[in-house]
Scaffold this active site. Sequence first.
Site, mmCIF file in Angstrom:
data_model
loop_
_atom_site.group_PDB
_atom_site.id
_atom_site.type_symbol
_atom_site.label_atom_id
_atom_site.label_comp_id
_atom_site.label_asym_id
_atom_site.label_seq_id
_atom_site.Cartn_x
_atom_site.Cartn_y
_atom_site.Cartn_z
ATOM 1 N N HIS A 185 -6.193 2.868 -4.365
ATOM 2 C CA HIS A 185 -6.072 3.128 -2.920
ATOM 3 C C HIS A 185 -6.506 4.558 -2.589
ATOM 4 O O HIS A 185 -5.992 5.159 -1.634
ATOM 5 C CB HIS A 185 -4.630 2.882 -2.473
ATOM 6 C CG HIS A 185 -4.462 2.653 -0.999
ATOM 7 N ND1 HIS A 185 -5.305 1.859 -0.261
ATOM 8 C CD2 HIS A 185 -3.523 3.114 -0.119
ATOM 9 C CE1 HIS A 185 -4.907 1.841 0.999
ATOM 10 N NE2 HIS A 185 -3.835 2.601 1.118
ATOM 11 N N HIS A 237 3.693 -2.086 3.415
ATOM 12 C CA HIS A 237 3.571 -0.696 2.985
ATOM 13 C C HIS A 237 4.866 -0.202 2.365
ATOM 14 O O HIS A 237 5.965 -0.640 2.732
ATOM 15 C CB HIS A 237 3.214 0.212 4.168
ATOM 16 C CG HIS A 237 1.810 0.042 4.661
ATOM 17 N ND1 HIS A 237 1.443 -0.954 5.537
ATOM 18 C CD2 HIS A 237 0.668 0.749 4.397
ATOM 19 C CE1 HIS A 237 0.151 -0.866 5.799
ATOM 20 N NE2 HIS A 237 -0.335 0.163 5.121
ATOM 21 N N HIS A 287 -5.636 9.468 -0.182
ATOM 22 C CA HIS A 287 -5.404 8.647 1.008
ATOM 23 C C HIS A 287 -5.851 9.363 2.293
ATOM 24 O O HIS A 287 -5.062 9.610 3.214
ATOM 25 C CB HIS A 287 -3.919 8.274 1.123
ATOM 26 C CG HIS A 287 -3.669 7.110 2.044
ATOM 27 N ND1 HIS A 287 -3.324 7.261 3.361
ATOM 28 C CD2 HIS A 287 -3.718 5.767 1.833
ATOM 29 C CE1 HIS A 287 -3.153 6.076 3.929
ATOM 30 N NE2 HIS A 287 -3.385 5.153 3.020
ATOM 31 N N ASP A 297 0.824 -1.205 0.000
ATOM 32 C CA ASP A 297 0.000 0.000 0.000
ATOM 33 C C ASP A 297 0.859 1.256 0.000
ATOM 34 O O ASP A 297 2.042 1.230 0.355
ATOM 35 C CB ASP A 297 -0.898 0.031 1.244
ATOM 36 C CG ASP A 297 -2.068 -0.930 1.147
ATOM 37 O OD1 ASP A 297 -2.103 -1.727 0.191
ATOM 38 O OD2 ASP A 297 -2.939 -0.888 2.035
#
Length: 403
Positions: free
Chosen positions: A277, A373, A281, A226
């Site tokens: 995503h 991540h 964010h 991510d």
Amino acid sequence: MRAELDLGKPNRAVSPLFRLVGGPDGPPEGDRTKRGAYPGSNPLECWTLGIIFPAVVGVAVFDALWRLGGAWVASLLVVPAVFVLLHVLAFGLRLRKPDQAFWGWVLLLTLWAEWLVWRGGDTPVRWVAWGWIGFVIAQFMAVGALLWKRLMLVAGSVGIAIRIAIFVVAHLIMGGLLWKFGWVAASAAAVVFAGCWAWGTFRTSSRLFGPLATRIKDGRILLTFDDGPDPNDTPAILDLLDRHGVKAVFFVIGDKVREFPELAREIVERGHEIGNHTMTHPQGRMWGLGPGRTRREICECQDAVEEATGVRPRWFRAPVGHRNFFTHPVTRELGLDVVAWSRRSFDTIQHDPDRLVLRLTEGVTDGDILLLHEATPVAVDFADRALAELDRLRPSSEQSGDC
């Protein structure tokens, strides 16, 4: 790469309760064409209803015979009487399909249970009638839950309108309870509604507001990254993945894709999946965004990825996994499947690579989706150690392969 998400197997049970909680079907038996034409192939349901229905019919027949001729008559005739009655009703009512048969028997036995409870007098089998009524109530509660699941599948503006209507109705219910019964009843309802909303929003594996995947179908392990693309981490992680022969999914942020389009293209060119995503964010606000902002976050990221790579993402992951009440109508309209994870290491808040690797890989099983991540102080080191540990635990071909 082309991994397939595990979004659950179809459940062709007849009864609403088993359609809701009965588990997946077993393999069809006999004529596959005929068995595929109607519901009724859930093994657990077949066993359960095959015991419950005859048992309740037996109790009803025993009670009737007892009333007519006493204990000895009931004991001697109950088995043949039940046998005859089951066959007469099965053929006489012409309930040829499983769903028709189920609801036909439910109607008949419910009429008997209501008569026994309210007009049957004092009888030792009254508890069976109450048990049957409870069973029927559970079926209708399951009908409500299935209706909820269907409403949560409605896409686009209609789906958003349905959810707004649910929001309004919930508040009208609380207002009515406040007016009729006072603040205690209204507060209790508010706690229930708020608890359900919090479960659907903050529980990352919750399917209350719509379907999502926490596993993949086949016996591999899927790595997901991510918060990229990142100019420092993405190239190094791509090199590590190539070295280990592993493909992964990168859930990217739209703003970063616009800033580093060459990195997004490199992810795709090197055979990895790229996912949505959100555009900015909004990890601290995604849970509370309204329908307009939710749509912009998802749609703009979708457009940014497609402009940079020529590929339109097929998967979406919410920031921190917190989907809000309006996420699924948008994702379903765009053809996106919502993806969570089955294992994570909390690498955004802890930076000890050894502890992170242990937490991520200990007890890892086939079908797991692992969350890592980019853009953290230990992103590359952690990815390197995690890949090495996964190589040790299983051959690299069993990790993600051609997803």
